[in-house]
Write an enzyme that holds these catalytic residues in place. Sequence first.
Site, PDB file in Angstrom:
ATOM      1  N   GLU A 174       0.746  -1.272   0.245  1.00 41.92           N
ATOM      2  CA  GLU A 174       0.063   0.116  -0.153  1.00 41.92           C
ATOM      3  C   GLU A 174       0.938   1.263   0.132  1.00 41.92           C
ATOM      4  OE1 GLU A 174      -3.322   0.205  -0.309  1.00 41.92           O
ATOM      5  OE2 GLU A 174      -2.332   2.283  -0.784  1.00 41.92           O
ATOM      6  N   LYS A 229       8.181  -1.412  -2.488  1.00 40.11           N
ATOM      7  CA  LYS A 229       7.649  -0.678  -1.292  1.00 40.11           C
ATOM      8  C   LYS A 229       8.709  -0.281  -0.385  1.00 40.11           C
ATOM      9  CE  LYS A 229       4.787   0.877   1.657  1.00 40.11           C
ATOM     10  NZ  LYS A 229       4.085   2.054   1.391  1.00 40.11           N
ATOM     11  N   CYS A 285       6.329   4.510   9.237  1.00 37.82           N
ATOM     12  CA  CYS A 285       6.973   3.997   8.185  1.00 37.82           C
ATOM     13  C   CYS A 285       8.261   4.266   7.679  1.00 37.82           C
ATOM     14  CB  CYS A 285       6.118   3.711   7.088  1.00 37.82           C
ATOM     15  SG  CYS A 285       4.695   2.705   7.490  1.00 37.82           S
TER      16      CYS A 285
HETATM   17  P1  NAD Z   1      -1.553  -0.357  12.857  1.00 36.26           P
HETATM   18  O1  NAD Z   1      -0.713  -0.829  13.888  1.00 36.26           O
HETATM   19  O2  NAD Z   1      -2.433   0.976  12.591  1.00 36.26           O
HETATM   20  O3  NAD Z   1      -2.656  -1.695  12.571  1.00 36.26           O
HETATM   21  C1  NAD Z   1      -2.482  -2.996  12.538  1.00 36.26           C
HETATM   22  C2  NAD Z   1      -3.559  -3.581  13.322  1.00 36.26           C
HETATM   23  O4  NAD Z   1      -3.417  -5.039  13.215  1.00 36.26           O
HETATM   24  C3  NAD Z   1      -3.531  -3.144  14.740  1.00 36.26           C
HETATM   25  O5  NAD Z   1      -5.015  -2.945  15.025  1.00 36.26           O
HETATM   26  C4  NAD Z   1      -3.321  -4.870  15.562  1.00 36.26           C
HETATM   27  O6  NAD Z   1      -4.027  -5.025  16.487  1.00 36.26           O
HETATM   28  C5  NAD Z   1      -3.825  -5.642  14.219  1.00 36.26           C
HETATM   29  N1  NAD Z   1      -3.212  -7.106  14.444  1.00 36.26           N
HETATM   30  C6  NAD Z   1      -1.800  -7.387  14.527  1.00 36.26           C
HETATM   31  N2  NAD Z   1      -1.982  -8.890  14.448  1.00 36.26           N
HETATM   32  C7  NAD Z   1      -3.060  -9.386  14.388  1.00 36.26           C
HETATM   33  C8  NAD Z   1      -3.589 -10.539  14.453  1.00 36.26           C
HETATM   34  N3  NAD Z   1      -2.731 -11.597  14.358  1.00 36.26           N
HETATM   35  N4  NAD Z   1      -4.938 -10.682  14.385  1.00 36.26           N
HETATM   36  C9  NAD Z   1      -5.823  -9.706  14.301  1.00 36.26           C
HETATM   37  N5  NAD Z   1      -5.200  -8.425  14.346  1.00 36.26           N
HETATM   38  C10 NAD Z   1      -3.869  -8.248  14.539  1.00 36.26           C
HETATM   39  O7  NAD Z   1      -0.779  -0.557  11.510  1.00 36.26           O
HETATM   40  P2  NAD Z   1      -0.900   0.048  10.020  1.00 36.26           P
HETATM   41  O8  NAD Z   1      -0.408   1.689  10.144  1.00 36.26           O
HETATM   42  O9  NAD Z   1      -2.319   0.093   9.485  1.00 36.26           O
HETATM   43  O10 NAD Z   1       0.148  -0.469   9.220  1.00 36.26           O
HETATM   44  C11 NAD Z   1      -0.017  -1.834   8.664  1.00 36.26           C
HETATM   45  C12 NAD Z   1       1.012  -2.126   7.777  1.00 36.26           C
HETATM   46  O11 NAD Z   1       0.672  -1.373   6.681  1.00 36.26           O
HETATM   47  C13 NAD Z   1       2.585  -1.869   8.292  1.00 36.26           C
HETATM   48  O12 NAD Z   1       3.314  -3.086   7.677  1.00 36.26           O
HETATM   49  C14 NAD Z   1       2.832  -0.739   7.524  1.00 36.26           C
HETATM   50  O13 NAD Z   1       4.106  -0.493   7.381  1.00 36.26           O
HETATM   51  C15 NAD Z   1       2.058  -0.433   6.290  1.00 36.26           C
HETATM   52  N6  NAD Z   1       1.821   0.688   5.749  1.00 36.26           N
HETATM   53  C16 NAD Z   1       1.372   1.501   6.599  1.00 36.26           C
HETATM   54  C17 NAD Z   1       0.973   2.862   6.160  1.00 36.26           C
HETATM   55  C18 NAD Z   1       0.492   4.041   6.926  1.00 36.26           C
HETATM   56  O14 NAD Z   1       0.336   5.004   6.420  1.00 36.26           O
HETATM   57  N7  NAD Z   1       0.275   3.809   8.294  1.00 36.26           N
HETATM   58  C19 NAD Z   1       1.054   2.913   4.425  1.00 36.26           C
HETATM   59  C20 NAD Z   1       1.426   1.986   4.131  1.00 36.26           C
HETATM   60  C21 NAD Z   1       1.936   0.709   4.447  1.00 36.26           C
HETATM   61  C1  UGA Z   2       4.590   7.634   3.595  1.00 38.00           C
HETATM   62  C2  UGA Z   2       4.360   7.701   2.062  1.00 38.00           C
HETATM   63  O1  UGA Z   2       4.432   8.603   1.518  1.00 38.00           O
HETATM   64  C3  UGA Z   2       3.571   6.684   1.503  1.00 38.00           C
HETATM   65  O2  UGA Z   2       3.674   6.654   0.176  1.00 38.00           O
HETATM   66  C4  UGA Z   2       3.797   5.332   2.334  1.00 38.00           C
HETATM   67  O3  UGA Z   2       2.791   4.344   1.782  1.00 38.00           O
HETATM   68  C5  UGA Z   2       3.644   5.420   3.737  1.00 38.00           C
HETATM   69  O4  UGA Z   2       4.581   6.433   4.022  1.00 38.00           O
HETATM   70  C6  UGA Z   2       3.784   4.337   4.448  1.00 38.00           C
HETATM   71  O5  UGA Z   2       4.441   3.135   3.779  1.00 38.00           O
HETATM   72  O6  UGA Z   2       3.619   4.231   5.733  1.00 38.00           O
HETATM   73  P1  UGA Z   2       3.170   9.077   5.452  1.00 38.00           P
HETATM   74  O7  UGA Z   2       4.243   8.540   6.404  1.00 38.00           O
HETATM   75  O8  UGA Z   2       1.767   9.047   5.816  1.00 38.00           O
HETATM   76  O9  UGA Z   2       3.399   8.375   3.905  1.00 38.00           O
HETATM   77  O10 UGA Z   2       3.353  10.445   5.144  1.00 38.00           O
HETATM   78  P2  UGA Z   2       4.388  11.624   4.157  1.00 38.00           P
HETATM   79  O11 UGA Z   2       3.480  12.425   3.602  1.00 38.00           O
HETATM   80  O12 UGA Z   2       5.115  10.533   3.209  1.00 38.00           O
HETATM   81  O13 UGA Z   2       5.069  12.172   5.389  1.00 38.00           O
HETATM   82  C7  UGA Z   2       6.039  11.425   6.114  1.00 38.00           C
HETATM   83  C8  UGA Z   2       6.835  12.664   6.839  1.00 38.00           C
HETATM   84  O14 UGA Z   2       7.876  13.278   6.071  1.00 38.00           O
HETATM   85  C9  UGA Z   2       5.874  13.670   7.647  1.00 38.00           C
HETATM   86  O15 UGA Z   2       6.745  13.784   8.883  1.00 38.00           O
HETATM   87  C10 UGA Z   2       6.349  14.698   6.485  1.00 38.00           C
HETATM   88  O16 UGA Z   2       5.963  15.945   7.246  1.00 38.00           O
HETATM   89  C11 UGA Z   2       7.356  14.505   5.932  1.00 38.00           C
HETATM   90  N1  UGA Z   2       7.947  15.588   4.960  1.00 38.00           N
HETATM   91  C12 UGA Z   2       7.335  15.025   3.904  1.00 38.00           C
HETATM   92  C13 UGA Z   2       8.613  16.528   4.688  1.00 38.00           C
HETATM   93  O17 UGA Z   2       9.353  17.079   5.838  1.00 38.00           O
HETATM   94  N2  UGA Z   2       8.810  17.275   3.677  1.00 38.00           N
HETATM   95  C14 UGA Z   2       8.321  16.879   2.530  1.00 38.00           C
HETATM   96  O18 UGA Z   2       8.393  17.421   1.424  1.00 38.00           O
HETATM   97  C15 UGA Z   2       7.243  15.699   2.584  1.00 38.00           C
END
Ligand code: NAD
Ligand code: UGA
Length: 484
Positions: A174, A229, A285
């Site tokens: 994602e 990713k 992340c």
């Molecule tokens: P999060 O911690 O918000 O959510 C994960 C959820 O999974 C938790 O609510 C937890 O209770 C649940 N969980 C864990 N193990 C479980 C199990 N065995 N059964 C049922 N529930 C279970 O995490 P997130 O921010 O959604 O991130 C999830 C993944 O996506 C990570 O690998 C992260 O790197 C990736 N990712 C995050 C973002 C973001 O913006 N947060 C964007 C892209 C990718």
């Molecule tokens: C980032 C990536 O942008 C997503 O594509 C990815 O899916 C996600 O991580 C993930 O894997 O979790 P996110 O962390 O939600 O998304 O937000 P960003 O907009 O990327 O910002 C990350 C950090 O960088 C923030 O603290 C933001 O303020 C900072 N940032 C961003 C800067 O300092 N300067 C910039 O120009 C852009």
Amino acid sequence: MTQLRTEINKVCCIGAGYVGGPTMAVIADRCPDIQITVVDMNEKRIAAWNSENLEELPIYEPGLDEVVTRARGRNLNFSTDVEEAISTADMVFISVNTPTKRKGLGSGQASDLRWVEACARQVAQCAKGHTIVVEKSTLPVRTAEVIEVILQSAQQPKTDPKDVRSFVVLSNPEFLAEGTAIRDLECPDRVLIGGEDSDAIESLASIYKQWVPEERILRTNLWSSELSKLTANAFLAQRISSINAVAALCEVTGADVREVARAIGSDSRIGQKFLSSGPGFGGSCFKKDILNLVYLCNHFGLPEVAKYWQDVVTLNDWQQHRIAKLVVKKLFGTVSGKRIALLGFAFKADTNDTRESPSINVAKDLLEEGAQLAIYDPRVIEKQICVDLQRQSSTSPEAKSDSSKSTLKEEGAWWPTKDVREAISGADAVVILTEWREFKHLNWIEIESKMRQPAWVFDTRAVVDPIAVKSAGLKLWRVGDGVA
Ligand code: NAD
Ligand code: UGA
């Protein structure tokens, strides 16, 4: 040409977090014929997703409430019954947390895959018939191999032919960013599907095709998808460290980082995006994914490559601590007992997420120096700040009796405030750490009248109007501003 594919009627997503919740909500919204159940072992989180009051959804994302309202109860359900949801699903998304390992082999760098492994075991145990398992979590390259091995153990021939089960693993990372999650999901630059089984790939692609143009659906092998990713996040973070490095150079040479960013970003090969200097990147992340990349590079015998990526994180840590040091230096070398209004605690605007927020390190450093921090963030709750700072909040000086006011000044303390006006009252400095829209249009003349003089504004996000701040009689420091 129609392609062969398994029809997907029921989807289960394990993990109702920042990714699982919004992603499934958008899929359910766009594919009303698919029944989607998002499961989580966290009962409170599921209760919040099911709350009638949309203000209580467990995460804040602009537009999320509307999508949830349309789909919830129709073809989108949130449940704690993980086994039931897996057993009836044609496709299971694994969208659980993958934080950095805290102990043992690879501690501090490698991803902790215990939750992913637990999911694979649950699927192996509960799935029925043919199940497509989709990696949605961000994972180290070759994790699909581990998941396949676990699933294969459940694929052994059973005595009852009705109990024959089969699995295919796909990678579908994602790319949404918090604060723009719904927009990113509804109009993605690309959807990436990695796998070896074309039937399964087309089944997953058929879901996205309901709203994503075909040319934006990329198909690769499993390992390319998993590695893409990590690489995407590493490249984005690298740009931020690069521009923050340039910002520091601007400050000592008289250049302005915004002018430099515009000049270099106008080159179409470089582009304008992700060139905003600030207090360093936060979020759950970037740091964890780069550290994971560093671990993988070392693991595969590439220490030079590992060092290259490690430096992106090192510079980011330096930037966060540099901001706190700078505040102390400008306030005559000490902030002990001084009130500082810290504006913004989320790691970026439009989210309530504070994971790895630069505000945490800056606040901790200032507390260590004995500062009195009045913290304001429009979306982050007091309880979360307590957890992040590993400190209880204090009563604000305004609410304290005269006799206890002096004791408060002895050491660092913080308290939450309900708005900017309350935070700045009597403060020596304002430190802006999150680019919330409301910080762009503050009344600096009024603010100046309520602060202790000489008063400073430290704008780490360059959101304020410098002329308005200076003409109100305040001293201004902006990141990357050589003329301040
Ligand atoms: P999060 O911690 O918000 O959510 C994960 C959820 O999974 C938790 O609510 C937890 O209770 C649940 N969980 C864990 N193990 C479980 C199990 N065995 N059964 C049922 N529930 C279970 O995490 P997130 O921010 O959604 O991130 C999830 C993944 O996506 C990570 O690998 C992260 O790197 C990736 N990712 C995050 C973002 C973001 O913006 N947060 C964007 C892209 C990718
Ligand atoms: C980032 C990536 O942008 C997503 O594509 C990815 O899916 C996600 O991580 C993930 O894997 O979790 P996110 O962390 O939600 O998304 O937000 P960003 O907009 O990327 O910002 C990350 C950090 O960088 C923030 O603290 C933001 O303020 C900072 N940032 C961003 C800067 O300092 N300067 C910039 O120009 C852009």
